[in-house]
Design an enzyme around this catalytic site. Structure first.
Site, mmCIF file in Angstrom:
data_model
loop_
_atom_site.group_PDB
_atom_site.id
_atom_site.type_symbol
_atom_site.label_atom_id
_atom_site.label_comp_id
_atom_site.label_asym_id
_atom_site.label_seq_id
_atom_site.Cartn_x
_atom_site.Cartn_y
_atom_site.Cartn_z
ATOM 1 N N LYS A 36 9.634 -14.336 9.920
ATOM 2 C CA LYS A 36 8.395 -13.541 9.904
ATOM 3 C C LYS A 36 7.795 -13.477 8.503
ATOM 4 C CE LYS A 36 8.614 -9.034 9.445
ATOM 5 N NZ LYS A 36 7.872 -8.232 8.486
ATOM 6 N N ASN A 37 8.619 -13.165 7.515
ATOM 7 C CA ASN A 37 8.059 -12.942 6.178
ATOM 8 C C ASN A 37 7.546 -14.231 5.541
ATOM 9 O OD1 ASN A 37 8.451 -10.246 6.440
ATOM 10 N ND2 ASN A 37 10.308 -10.148 5.185
ATOM 11 N N ARG A 60 2.464 -4.989 5.996
ATOM 12 C CA ARG A 60 2.720 -5.241 4.593
ATOM 13 C C ARG A 60 2.111 -6.583 4.152
ATOM 14 N NH1 ARG A 60 3.443 -2.045 0.709
ATOM 15 N NH2 ARG A 60 4.402 -3.245 -0.924
ATOM 16 N N CYS A 75 6.429 -0.490 6.667
ATOM 17 C CA CYS A 75 7.434 0.504 7.014
ATOM 18 C C CYS A 75 7.451 1.651 6.022
ATOM 19 C CB CYS A 75 8.802 -0.163 7.030
ATOM 20 S SG CYS A 75 8.991 -1.285 8.396
ATOM 21 N N ARG A 129 6.480 1.758 -2.410
ATOM 22 C CA ARG A 129 6.079 0.356 -2.386
ATOM 23 C C ARG A 129 4.774 0.089 -3.149
ATOM 24 N NH1 ARG A 129 8.035 -2.164 3.291
ATOM 25 N NH2 ARG A 129 8.068 -4.031 2.021
ATOM 26 N N PRO A 130 4.771 0.322 -4.455
ATOM 27 C CA PRO A 130 3.567 0.050 -5.249
ATOM 28 C C PRO A 130 3.298 -1.455 -5.338
ATOM 29 C CG PRO A 130 5.404 0.656 -6.679
ATOM 30 C CD PRO A 130 5.891 0.798 -5.273
ATOM 31 N N ILE A 131 2.072 -1.818 -5.735
ATOM 32 C CA ILE A 131 1.754 -3.244 -5.899
ATOM 33 C C ILE A 131 1.289 -3.537 -7.328
ATOM 34 C CG2 ILE A 131 1.267 -3.698 -3.449
ATOM 35 C CD1 ILE A 131 -1.764 -3.682 -4.246
ATOM 36 N N ASP A 132 1.801 -2.732 -8.279
ATOM 37 C CA ASP A 132 1.384 -2.914 -9.676
ATOM 38 C C ASP A 132 1.710 -4.309 -10.214
ATOM 39 O OD1 ASP A 132 4.011 -1.588 -9.298
ATOM 40 O OD2 ASP A 132 4.225 -2.032 -11.427
ATOM 41 N N GLN A 133 2.803 -4.907 -9.760
ATOM 42 C CA GLN A 133 3.166 -6.234 -10.285
ATOM 43 C C GLN A 133 2.228 -7.323 -9.750
ATOM 44 O OE1 GLN A 133 5.633 -6.544 -12.770
ATOM 45 N NE2 GLN A 133 5.232 -4.358 -12.557
ATOM 46 N N ASP A 181 16.876 -5.725 3.904
ATOM 47 C CA ASP A 181 16.461 -5.690 5.308
ATOM 48 C C ASP A 181 17.653 -5.741 6.276
ATOM 49 O OD1 ASP A 181 13.873 -5.466 4.504
ATOM 50 O OD2 ASP A 181 13.226 -7.459 5.140
ATOM 51 N N ILE A 187 17.166 -1.725 -3.723
ATOM 52 C CA ILE A 187 15.790 -2.241 -3.807
ATOM 53 C C ILE A 187 14.768 -1.120 -3.621
ATOM 54 C CG2 ILE A 187 14.108 -3.894 -2.869
ATOM 55 C CD1 ILE A 187 16.486 -5.392 -3.956
ATOM 56 N N ARG A 215 7.386 -5.462 15.677
ATOM 57 C CA ARG A 215 6.676 -6.049 14.532
ATOM 58 C C ARG A 215 7.409 -7.287 14.023
ATOM 59 N NH1 ARG A 215 6.131 -2.191 9.774
ATOM 60 N NH2 ARG A 215 5.643 -4.223 8.966
HETATM 61 C C1 UD1 Z 1 9.343 -8.028 1.007
HETATM 62 C C2 UD1 Z 1 9.585 -8.106 2.491
HETATM 63 C C3 UD1 Z 1 10.476 -6.956 2.950
HETATM 64 C C4 UD1 Z 1 11.745 -6.898 2.115
HETATM 65 C C5 UD1 Z 1 11.426 -6.916 0.633
HETATM 66 C C6 UD1 Z 1 12.668 -7.019 -0.245
HETATM 67 C C7 UD1 Z 1 7.549 -9.122 3.319
HETATM 68 C C8 UD1 Z 1 6.272 -8.939 4.079
HETATM 69 N N1 UD1 Z 1 8.310 -8.030 3.177
HETATM 70 O O1 UD1 Z 1 8.648 -6.805 0.780
HETATM 71 O O2 UD1 Z 1 10.794 -7.155 4.307
HETATM 72 O O3 UD1 Z 1 12.418 -5.690 2.414
HETATM 73 O O4 UD1 Z 1 10.590 -8.037 0.319
HETATM 74 O O5 UD1 Z 1 13.390 -8.179 0.069
HETATM 75 O O6 UD1 Z 1 7.918 -10.206 2.923
HETATM 76 N N2 UD1 Z 1 7.780 -3.168 -6.506
HETATM 77 C C9 UD1 Z 1 7.041 -2.514 -7.475
HETATM 78 N N3 UD1 Z 1 5.814 -3.016 -7.794
HETATM 79 C C10 UD1 Z 1 5.291 -4.105 -7.195
HETATM 80 C C11 UD1 Z 1 6.042 -4.773 -6.209
HETATM 81 C C12 UD1 Z 1 7.292 -4.283 -5.884
HETATM 82 O O7 UD1 Z 1 7.482 -1.508 -8.028
HETATM 83 O O8 UD1 Z 1 4.178 -4.500 -7.530
HETATM 84 C C13 UD1 Z 1 9.116 -2.673 -6.149
HETATM 85 C C14 UD1 Z 1 9.180 -2.193 -4.694
HETATM 86 O O9 UD1 Z 1 8.767 -0.844 -4.573
HETATM 87 C C15 UD1 Z 1 10.643 -2.378 -4.396
HETATM 88 C C16 UD1 Z 1 11.008 -3.655 -5.181
HETATM 89 O O10 UD1 Z 1 10.010 -3.767 -6.192
HETATM 90 O O11 UD1 Z 1 11.374 -1.286 -4.908
HETATM 91 C C17 UD1 Z 1 11.025 -4.936 -4.364
HETATM 92 O O12 UD1 Z 1 9.848 -5.038 -3.581
HETATM 93 P P1 UD1 Z 1 9.264 -6.426 -3.077
HETATM 94 O O13 UD1 Z 1 10.292 -7.509 -3.280
HETATM 95 O O14 UD1 Z 1 7.927 -6.617 -3.664
HETATM 96 O O15 UD1 Z 1 9.119 -6.154 -1.527
HETATM 97 P P2 UD1 Z 1 7.919 -6.568 -0.608
HETATM 98 O O16 UD1 Z 1 7.358 -7.875 -1.054
HETATM 99 O O17 UD1 Z 1 7.010 -5.424 -0.427
#
Ligand code: UD1
Length: 446
Positions: A22-23, A93, A117, A122-126, A306, A328, A398
């Site tokens: 899926k991912n 997501r 979920c 789950r911020p997207i700052d990176q 996961d 994580i 999902r």
């Molecule tokens: C993806 C997967 C999810 C899996 C996760 C970790 C998809 C759609 N989802 O989620 O199923 O559980 O990888 O293997 O592929 N973080 C930040 N800032 C950011 C991005 C991430 O602080 O900009 C933090 C997150 O809050 C988390 C960690 O980094 O604590 C890892 O997150 P990330 O690997 O980005 O997970 P997703 O891509 O959201």
């Protein structure tokens, strides 16, 4: 009102074919709009997250055909950069991959903020740091949309502050049509990062190092159409492997890549299962009560977050004390309350669950709190004594294709019902088979 009714106590036995990841599919479907030529993607799982993303891609003008259950043909020629926004896209997501893909192709993206979920902030700052480093201006617009715009995207050096699958993928999407070389340091190494790189390279991108912590993307002028098959789903396979162990069964997961399953197979061996690997299958056999163990979730190749709820469910049935640490996400133990109502003995302290194994769970009425925890509760119900009802199964759907059907194929007693009346009938049928002694099999014990 759709929910599952599960009668526990049957050892799962047989073979189950694993669907596409899926991912990986979410990233690859979004990536398909990076070209004006048609792209054919095979082995796409038939799950609701994918249907929602495909709909969103169609809504911005791409032609999306679905000639087979697991095949999508996407022609991005007609895409115009309308906002990607609707009620459904805000729930998944993977919607954030539309930012990287649209920014890469059209230098402009406006996408509703990701949902998904409820497992933490789950911020997207990176992701945003990466887009800005490539030369984009990024703003947040009401109602909850991210807008990214650039005149040109220029290759650059980006050091990720933490390992993020989503940010690594999003920067790869935006950077493959940028001018010059982009280097992502501290990149995620998950199998779906590699799968996306392989897909993009098959469209003419020049990406090296995917699967290591340094990914180099040499920008190209344009990408072309391709045909591509998605890798098997590591987490679906792991879920069935853990279900086999929890029910003292004998299950072979097929159509998988055993290398992707190493951390999961290793854990099963440590707790006393027999695990046999072949080229594209793994057989898990559990005959005795399992031993306790410790699990800490980490980025790949560590144990996947996961699979954390499934691990807690399994260790909750082991013969001693186990510790599961979430490495994580900041909050991923919401399901523990449900499990406790099935007789599990678990205490959560921050990111750690301390588990005292019990001999068996008992059936209960449960709510799936999210996708993976929902699947884990199904495993608990299959291993439990008695009948369980599991609600909020839209979370499970999902990410798991034909979950009840596949479990039934292994002998699991699980049905999906749509109304309270259907539910009552199914419970009565299952109760009668318990009274009549036709359904229950002896649980293996140490
Ligand atoms: C993806 C997967 C999810 C899996 C996760 C970790 C998809 C759609 N989802 O989620 O199923 O559980 O990888 O293997 O592929 N973080 C930040 N800032 C950011 C991005 C991430 O602080 O900009 C933090 C997150 O809050 C988390 C960690 O980094 O604590 C890892 O997150 P990330 O690997 O980005 O997970 P997703 O891509 O959201």
């Amino acid at each position: 009102m759709e929910h599952y009714i599960v009668k526990g106590g049957t050892h799962l036995c047989g073979e189950v074919e694993i669907a596409g990841a899926k991912n990986a599919a979410l990233a690859i479907l979004a990536a398909a709009i990076l070209t004006d030529e048609p792209v054919t993607i095979e082995n796409v799982p038939d799950v609701s997250d994918i249907r929602v993303l495909a709909q969103a891609i169609e809504s911005i003008g791409a032609r999306v055909e679905h000639p087979g259950r697991h095949v999508y043909r996407i022609d991005g020629a007609g895409v115009h950069d309308l906002p990607v926004d609707n009620e459904l896209i805000r729930k998944i997501r993977g919607s954030y991959y539309m930012i990287g893909a649209l920014l890469g192709r059209y230098k402009h993206a406006e996408v509703a903020l990701p949902g998904g979920c409820t497992i933490g902030l789950r911020p997207i700052d990176q992701h945003i740091k990466g887009f800005k480093a490539l030369g984009a201006a990024v703003t947040f617009k009401p109602p909850g949309r991210v807008e990214a715009t650039a005149k040109n995207l220029r290759g650059t050096h980006i050091y990720m502050d933490m390992v993020s699958v989503g940010a690594t993928i999003n920067v790869m999407l935006a950077a493959c049509l940028a001018k010059g070389i982009t280097v992502i340091e501290n990149a995620a190494k998950e199998p779906h990062v590699v799968d996306l790189a392989n897909f993009l390279n098959s469209m003419g991108a020049r990406i090296k190092g995917a699967g290591t912590d340094v990914v180099r993307i040499n920008g190209v002028e344009r990408l072309h159409g391709t045909e591509y098959a998605i890798i098997p789903d590591q987490i679906e396979a792991g879920t069935f492997m853990f279900a086999a162990a929890a029910t003292h069964g004998d299950v072979t997961v097929t159509n998988i890549i055993p290398k992707h399953m190493e951390s999961i197979s290793a854990k099963l061996k440590e707790i006393g299962c027999d695990v046999e690997e072949s080229d594209d299958a793994i057989r898990v056999v559990a005959t005795h009560r399992l031993m306790p163990n410790n699990v800490k979730t980490l980025p790949y190749p560590g144990f996947p977050t996961d699979m954390q709820p499934q691990a807690t469910v399994l260790l909750g049935l082991s013969s001693g004390t186990s510790i599961v640490t979430e490495g994580i996400f900041e909050s991923r133990f919401k399901y523990v309350d449900e499990l406790t109502r099935m007789g599990a003995r678990i205490t959560v302290e921050g990111k750690t669950a301390i588990i005292d194994g019990v001999a068996s769970y008992f059936g209960a009425s449960l709510k799936a709190p999210d996708l993976r925890a929902g699947a884990a509760l199904v495993i608990a119900a299959l291993a439990a004594d008695g009948i369980s009802e599991i609600y909020d199964i839209h979370y499970i759907e999902r990410g798991y294709e034909d979950f009840p059907e596949k479990l039934r194929g292994l002998g699991g007693e699980i049905v999906k019902v749509s109304t309270p009346e259907e539910g009552e009938q199914a419970v009565r049928r299952m109760q009668m088979s318990i009274v009549g002694g036709t359904g229950m099999t002896e649980r293996g014990t140490a």
